[in-house]
Write a protein that holds these residues in place. Structure first.
Motif, PDB file in Angstrom:
ATOM      1  N   THR A 276       0.841  -1.189   0.000  1.00 49.35           N
ATOM      2  CA  THR A 276       0.000   0.000   0.000  1.00 49.35           C
ATOM      3  C   THR A 276       0.874   1.236   0.000  1.00 49.35           C
ATOM      4  O   THR A 276       1.789   1.353   0.818  1.00 49.35           O
ATOM      5  CB  THR A 276      -0.911   0.025   1.248  1.00 49.35           C
ATOM      6  OG1 THR A 276      -1.706  -1.169   1.256  1.00 49.35           O
ATOM      7  CG2 THR A 276      -1.818   1.243   1.240  1.00 49.35           C
ATOM      8  N   LEU A 277       0.615   2.151  -0.937  1.00 52.83           N
ATOM      9  CA  LEU A 277       1.303   3.431  -0.962  1.00 52.83           C
ATOM     10  C   LEU A 277       0.395   4.476  -0.353  1.00 52.83           C
ATOM     11  O   LEU A 277      -0.804   4.527  -0.647  1.00 52.83           O
ATOM     12  CB  LEU A 277       1.657   3.840  -2.390  1.00 52.83           C
ATOM     13  CG  LEU A 277       2.639   2.947  -3.124  1.00 52.83           C
ATOM     14  CD1 LEU A 277       2.875   3.473  -4.538  1.00 52.83           C
ATOM     15  CD2 LEU A 277       3.954   2.850  -2.377  1.00 52.83           C
ATOM     16  N   GLN A 278       0.955   5.306   0.513  1.00 52.35           N
ATOM     17  CA  GLN A 278       0.199   6.373   1.156  1.00 52.35           C
ATOM     18  C   GLN A 278       0.892   7.704   0.899  1.00 52.35           C
ATOM     19  O   GLN A 278       2.122   7.759   0.774  1.00 52.35           O
ATOM     20  CB  GLN A 278       0.105   6.152   2.663  1.00 52.35           C
ATOM     21  CG  GLN A 278      -0.724   4.961   3.054  1.00 52.35           C
ATOM     22  CD  GLN A 278      -0.868   4.842   4.554  1.00 52.35           C
ATOM     23  OE1 GLN A 278       0.039   5.152   5.310  1.00 52.35           O
ATOM     24  NE2 GLN A 278      -2.034   4.379   4.986  1.00 52.35           N
ATOM     25  N   GLY A 279       0.102   8.768   0.832  1.00 50.34           N
ATOM     26  CA  GLY A 279       0.632  10.107   0.635  1.00 50.34           C
ATOM     27  C   GLY A 279       0.108  11.063   1.674  1.00 50.34           C
ATOM     28  O   GLY A 279      -0.956  10.845   2.265  1.00 50.34           O
ATOM     29  N   SER A 280       0.867  12.126   1.908  1.00 46.71           N
ATOM     30  CA  SER A 280       0.467  13.158   2.854  1.00 46.71           C
ATOM     31  C   SER A 280       0.897  14.517   2.321  1.00 46.71           C
ATOM     32  O   SER A 280       1.951  14.643   1.697  1.00 46.71           O
ATOM     33  CB  SER A 280       1.111  12.913   4.221  1.00 46.71           C
ATOM     34  OG  SER A 280       0.777  13.959   5.120  1.00 46.71           O
ATOM     35  N   ASN A 281       0.089  15.534   2.573  1.00 46.86           N
ATOM     36  CA  ASN A 281       0.432  16.902   2.193  1.00 46.86           C
ATOM     37  C   ASN A 281       0.726  17.772   3.409  1.00 46.86           C
ATOM     38  O   ASN A 281       0.788  18.991   3.299  1.00 46.86           O
ATOM     39  CB  ASN A 281      -0.683  17.534   1.360  1.00 46.86           C
ATOM     40  CG  ASN A 281      -0.625  17.075  -0.072  1.00 46.86           C
ATOM     41  OD1 ASN A 281       0.448  16.832  -0.601  1.00 46.86           O
ATOM     42  ND2 ASN A 281      -1.773  16.936  -0.702  1.00 46.86           N
TER      43      ASN A 281
END
Length: 108
Positions: free
Chosen positions: A52-57
């Motif tokens: 699973t790839l996760q992103g955050s800003n």
């Protein structure tokens, strides 16, 4: 990191496949805010699992990262394009993929 004709390229090692990191299931966060092109490469030595790839800003430089969104779930080994736009990226793996290797290739 390499610089070629104004482009910055870097290969981030997310999971290295060594037994020393085999009990780690969440990678560290990698700042990818300035990259326009990204791909993820995953090779697994274990049974079928999900990466699973996760992103955050979030800022992430002055405070810890606490909010993550799932970008995608990958169910087979290979190379995949990642849509840019997030500031930070990380990977989560299941316990059945304890020696898999994950790299993110990015360039501006």
């Amino acid at each position: 990191m390499s610089i070629r004709m104004g482009q910055i390229q870097h290969r981030f090692e997310i999971f290295d496949g060594l037994s020393a990191t085999s009990s780690t299931y969440t990678s560290g966060a990698v700042c990818v805010a300035d990259f326009a092109y990204m791909s993820v490469s995953w090779t697994s030595s274990g049974a079928t699992s999900t990466l699973t790839l996760q992103g955050s800003n979030e800022d992430g430089l002055t405070a810890s990262l606490t909010t993550w969104s799932n970008i995608t779930g990958i169910t087979s080994q290979g190379i995949y394009a990642v849509e840019p736009g997030m500031r930070w990226i990380r990977a989560l793996r299941t316990s059945t993929d304890n020696l898999g290797e994950v790299y993110i290739q990015a360039r501006s």
